[in-house]
Design a protein around this motif. Sequence first.
Motif, PDB file in Angstrom:
ATOM      1  N   MET A   2      -1.017  -2.643   3.417  1.00 42.65           N
ATOM      2  CA  MET A   2       0.106  -2.980   2.438  1.00 42.65           C
ATOM      3  C   MET A   2      -0.147  -2.815   1.113  1.00 42.65           C
ATOM      4  N   ALA A   3      -1.420  -2.990   0.719  1.00 42.34           N
ATOM      5  CA  ALA A   3      -1.957  -3.169  -0.528  1.00 42.34           C
ATOM      6  C   ALA A   3      -2.204  -1.736  -1.279  1.00 42.34           C
ATOM      7  N   PRO A   4      -1.354  -1.306  -2.270  1.00 38.53           N
ATOM      8  CA  PRO A   4      -1.692   0.102  -2.979  1.00 38.53           C
ATOM      9  C   PRO A   4      -2.997   0.001  -3.628  1.00 38.53           C
ATOM     10  N   ARG A   5      -3.766   1.088  -3.311  1.00 39.36           N
ATOM     11  CA  ARG A   5      -5.205   0.898  -4.065  1.00 39.36           C
ATOM     12  C   ARG A   5      -5.184   1.071  -5.380  1.00 39.36           C
ATOM     13  N   ASN A   6      -4.336   1.770  -5.974  1.00 38.11           N
ATOM     14  CA  ASN A   6      -4.188   2.160  -7.481  1.00 38.11           C
ATOM     15  C   ASN A   6      -2.871   1.562  -7.992  1.00 38.11           C
ATOM     16  N   GLU A   7      -3.033   1.760  -9.598  1.00 39.72           N
ATOM     17  CA  GLU A   7      -1.673   1.169 -10.094  1.00 39.72           C
ATOM     18  C   GLU A   7      -0.566   2.033  -9.597  1.00 39.72           C
ATOM     19  N   CYS A   8       0.505   1.421  -9.288  1.00 41.91           N
ATOM     20  CA  CYS A   8       1.788   2.449  -9.399  1.00 41.91           C
ATOM     21  C   CYS A   8       3.109   1.511  -9.427  1.00 41.91           C
ATOM     22  N   GLY A  65      12.471  -1.070  -8.010  1.00 40.23           N
ATOM     23  CA  GLY A  65      13.157  -2.268  -8.596  1.00 40.23           C
ATOM     24  C   GLY A  65      12.670  -2.712  -9.880  1.00 40.23           C
ATOM     25  N   LEU A  66      13.124  -4.067 -10.155  1.00 42.90           N
ATOM     26  CA  LEU A  66      12.814  -4.712 -11.537  1.00 42.90           C
ATOM     27  C   LEU A  66      12.267  -6.055 -10.885  1.00 42.90           C
ATOM     28  N   THR A  67      11.063  -6.635 -11.673  1.00 42.01           N
ATOM     29  CA  THR A  67      10.842  -7.933 -11.685  1.00 42.01           C
ATOM     30  C   THR A  67      12.019  -9.241 -11.761  1.00 42.01           C
ATOM     31  N   ARG A 110       8.388  -3.300 -12.012  1.00 36.84           N
ATOM     32  CA  ARG A 110       7.556  -3.677 -10.944  1.00 36.84           C
ATOM     33  C   ARG A 110       6.150  -2.847 -11.086  1.00 36.84           C
ATOM     34  N   ILE A 111       5.158  -3.129 -11.787  1.00 33.48           N
ATOM     35  CA  ILE A 111       3.781  -2.403 -12.075  1.00 33.48           C
ATOM     36  C   ILE A 111       2.944  -2.950 -11.245  1.00 33.48           C
TER      37      ILE A 111
END
Length: 178
Positions: free
Chosen positions: A106-112, A116-118, A124-125
Amino acid sequence: MSFTAMDDARLRELKEAKVHILKYEGLRTYETGKKQMSFHSSQFPIRALVGPNKCGKSYTGTNEMLNTVGATHQFRPNYYGEVYGRDCCVDFPTLREALIPIYKMMAPRNECKLYGLTYEGNPRIWPGLRGGTWDSAYNKEERVLYLANDSKVEFKSYDQDPDSFAGPVRHVIRMDEE
C-alpha cells in the motif's frame, strides 16, 4: 483499427505501470466500501472496525495509518510535521507474514498525488518512503517504517513486555486482531 509495434510496446508499458501501481502503491488505488467509509469518516477518537476474516479490516487499518502519518487524510483533521504512529498485532510472525506485506503493497515509494483533497481542503500529496524504497525506509531491527517527511510507524507485538510500549506520544495507534 490496427496496432503498430510501437502501439503494442506502449500497451505493454502501460500494463506494467498498472501492475506496479496495484502491487506497490495500493494507497493510490484503495477503494472505500460503505463500512470502511463509516470507519474512516468517524470523528470519534477511538473507533473499531469489526468483521469476519478476510473482509478487509487490515487493509482499512493500514490505509488509515498511512493517511494519518502521511498527512493525507480526507475525512479527519491531519497532523502536520513529524507524525508518529504505532501498529500493534498479535505476534511478530503475524507482523512479518500478514501486516508487513500489506504495508509493502500500500505505501507508495515516492512522493505522489492521491485522489481528492485532505480534510483541510489541500491537495493530498503523499510524502513517499524515506530513500524511495521499502528497504531504505523499513528498519527490521527497530521494526519502524520511516516516511520521507520524517514521520514513522513503529510495529509492536502484544507478546512484548508492556514496558516496551512506554515512550513518546503517538498521534495514532492501531490494534490489529485482539
